[in-house]
Design an enzyme around this catalytic site. Sequence first.
Site, PDB file in Angstrom:
ATOM      1  N   GLY A  46      53.057  29.948  46.405  1.00 23.50           N
ATOM      2  CA  GLY A  46      52.058  30.450  47.345  1.00 23.50           C
ATOM      3  C   GLY A  46      51.432  31.706  46.765  1.00 23.50           C
ATOM      4  O   GLY A  46      52.036  32.360  45.915  1.00 23.50           O
ATOM      5  N   GLN A  51      47.130  39.689  46.962  1.00 19.03           N
ATOM      6  CA  GLN A  51      47.888  39.790  45.703  1.00 19.03           C
ATOM      7  C   GLN A  51      46.978  39.809  44.475  1.00 19.03           C
ATOM      8  O   GLN A  51      47.413  40.172  43.383  1.00 19.03           O
ATOM      9  CB  GLN A  51      48.911  38.654  45.593  1.00 19.03           C
ATOM     10  CG  GLN A  51      50.022  38.781  46.637  1.00 19.03           C
ATOM     11  CD  GLN A  51      51.044  37.684  46.510  1.00 19.03           C
ATOM     12  OE1 GLN A  51      50.863  36.596  47.047  1.00 19.03           O
ATOM     13  NE2 GLN A  51      52.111  37.940  45.764  1.00 19.03           N
ATOM     14  N   CYS A  96      58.919  37.402  44.900  1.00 18.65           N
ATOM     15  CA  CYS A  96      57.491  37.614  45.131  1.00 18.65           C
ATOM     16  C   CYS A  96      56.824  37.952  43.806  1.00 18.65           C
ATOM     17  O   CYS A  96      57.341  38.770  43.042  1.00 18.65           O
ATOM     18  CB  CYS A  96      57.288  38.752  46.132  1.00 18.65           C
ATOM     19  SG  CYS A  96      55.554  39.070  46.510  1.00 18.65           S
ATOM     20  N   LEU A  97      55.680  37.341  43.562  1.00 23.58           N
ATOM     21  CA  LEU A  97      54.963  37.590  42.305  1.00 23.58           C
ATOM     22  C   LEU A  97      54.516  39.050  42.207  1.00 23.58           C
ATOM     23  O   LEU A  97      54.282  39.542  41.112  1.00 23.58           O
ATOM     24  CB  LEU A  97      53.757  36.651  42.196  1.00 23.58           C
ATOM     25  CG  LEU A  97      54.116  35.155  42.061  1.00 23.58           C
ATOM     26  CD1 LEU A  97      52.872  34.289  42.231  1.00 23.58           C
ATOM     27  CD2 LEU A  97      54.795  34.862  40.730  1.00 23.58           C
ATOM     28  N   HIS A 138      56.253  34.140  54.518  1.00 21.83           N
ATOM     29  CA  HIS A 138      56.115  35.137  53.442  1.00 21.83           C
ATOM     30  C   HIS A 138      54.632  35.447  53.189  1.00 21.83           C
ATOM     31  O   HIS A 138      54.246  36.601  53.055  1.00 21.83           O
ATOM     32  CB  HIS A 138      56.802  34.559  52.195  1.00 21.83           C
ATOM     33  CG  HIS A 138      56.716  35.375  50.950  1.00 21.83           C
ATOM     34  ND1 HIS A 138      57.826  35.929  50.336  1.00 21.83           N
ATOM     35  CD2 HIS A 138      55.664  35.715  50.161  1.00 21.83           C
ATOM     36  CE1 HIS A 138      57.454  36.585  49.247  1.00 21.83           C
ATOM     37  NE2 HIS A 138      56.142  36.467  49.105  1.00 21.83           N
ATOM     38  N   GLU A 139      53.793  34.411  53.172  1.00 20.75           N
ATOM     39  CA  GLU A 139      52.358  34.620  52.896  1.00 20.75           C
ATOM     40  C   GLU A 139      51.638  35.268  54.088  1.00 20.75           C
ATOM     41  O   GLU A 139      50.767  36.129  53.899  1.00 20.75           O
ATOM     42  CB  GLU A 139      51.671  33.289  52.540  1.00 20.75           C
ATOM     43  CG  GLU A 139      52.255  32.537  51.345  1.00 20.75           C
ATOM     44  CD  GLU A 139      52.459  33.368  50.098  1.00 20.75           C
ATOM     45  OE1 GLU A 139      51.750  34.386  49.915  1.00 20.75           O
ATOM     46  OE2 GLU A 139      53.344  33.028  49.300  1.00 20.75           O
ATOM     47  N   HIS A 142      52.211  38.813  53.937  1.00 21.83           N
ATOM     48  CA  HIS A 142      51.328  39.475  52.961  1.00 21.83           C
ATOM     49  C   HIS A 142      49.981  39.850  53.573  1.00 21.83           C
ATOM     50  O   HIS A 142      49.476  40.948  53.338  1.00 21.83           O
ATOM     51  CB  HIS A 142      51.041  38.560  51.765  1.00 21.83           C
ATOM     52  CG  HIS A 142      52.006  38.674  50.630  1.00 21.83           C
ATOM     53  ND1 HIS A 142      52.273  39.859  49.989  1.00 21.83           N
ATOM     54  CD2 HIS A 142      52.752  37.736  50.000  1.00 21.83           C
ATOM     55  CE1 HIS A 142      53.154  39.633  49.012  1.00 21.83           C
ATOM     56  NE2 HIS A 142      53.474  38.350  48.994  1.00 21.83           N
TER      57      HIS A 142
HETATM   58  O1  GNR Z   1      56.466  31.674  44.138  1.00 22.01           O
HETATM   59  C1  GNR Z   1      57.044  32.165  45.109  1.00 22.01           C
HETATM   60  N1  GNR Z   1      58.274  31.696  45.448  1.00 22.01           N
HETATM   61  C2  GNR Z   1      58.919  32.033  46.628  1.00 22.01           C
HETATM   62  C3  GNR Z   1      60.276  31.732  46.740  1.00 22.01           C
HETATM   63  C4  GNR Z   1      60.962  32.042  47.881  1.00 22.01           C
HETATM   64  C5  GNR Z   1      60.298  32.627  48.931  1.00 22.01           C
HETATM   65  C6  GNR Z   1      58.966  32.938  48.850  1.00 22.01           C
HETATM   66  C7  GNR Z   1      58.271  32.634  47.694  1.00 22.01           C
HETATM   67  S1  GNR Z   1      56.574  33.001  47.580  1.00 22.01           S
HETATM   68  C8  GNR Z   1      56.434  33.288  45.868  1.00 22.01           C
HETATM   69  C9  GNR Z   1      54.993  33.558  45.469  1.00 22.01           C
HETATM   70  C10 GNR Z   1      54.497  34.797  46.178  1.00 22.01           C
HETATM   71  O2  GNR Z   1      54.829  35.921  45.906  1.00 22.01           O
HETATM   72  N2  GNR Z   1      53.699  34.596  47.189  1.00 22.01           N
HETATM   73  O3  GNR Z   1      53.255  35.620  47.908  1.00 22.01           O
HETATM   74 NI    NI Z   2      54.765  37.213  47.700  1.00 23.53          NI
END
Ligand code: GNR
Ligand code: NI
Length: 179
Positions: A46, A51, A96-97, A138-139, A142
């Site tokens: 995601g 980001q 998270c990236l 999670h997104e 963000h």
């Molecule tokens: O690639 C991603 N893997 C992930 C693994 C577990 C919980 C959430 C994520 S999201 C992350 C990519 C990212 O930072 N998205 O905002």
């Molecule tokens: Ni993230």
Amino acid sequence: MAVREIIKLPDKRLRLVSEPIKRLDAGIRKLVDDLFETMYAAPGIGLAAIQIGVAKRVFTADLSKKEEENDHKPYVFINPEIIWKSKETATRQEGCLSIPDFYEDVERPSEVRVKYLDLDGKAREIEAKGLFATCLQHEIDHINGVLFIDHISKLKRDRLVKKVTKAAKATKTAKKVEA
Ligand code: GNR
Ligand code: NI
């Protein structure tokens, strides 16, 4: 299409509350293209617009390589809202990236129902469980300026923030010396 730079902690833009999208114009379509290309290149499941430094309420997701519990394809979520969450929770390791090389367990509702617009502006709803449910939460965090580290212990979070702030300062100093 372009792979864009992913902004990382301690970049303060990650704390911005993103703005709703009013018109699905060519600019938004280009942004979504860039989100997909950057997400696949990373690779990630995601990616929220903030980001890549754009404070608009949109994210992409594609878990087709990661799980089989949900119906998977490349998804675009515009102005998403969680309209229901299960009382039951699940704990899953998140990353998270924007916070490279850091992984921690996070407890969240195990299932969610999300209302959003697709790229054609059509109102849609989706119910997700498993990793997809984690990813959607999670997104959506963000786009509200919330990071997964906000859901872990203060001790662990403070330790991490201190570490990345120190590393960022060291990089800045090294760059000054080079110049
Ligand atoms: O690639 C991603 N893997 C992930 C693994 C577990 C919980 C959430 C994520 S999201 C992350 C990519 C990212 O930072 N998205 O905002
Ligand atoms: Ni993230």
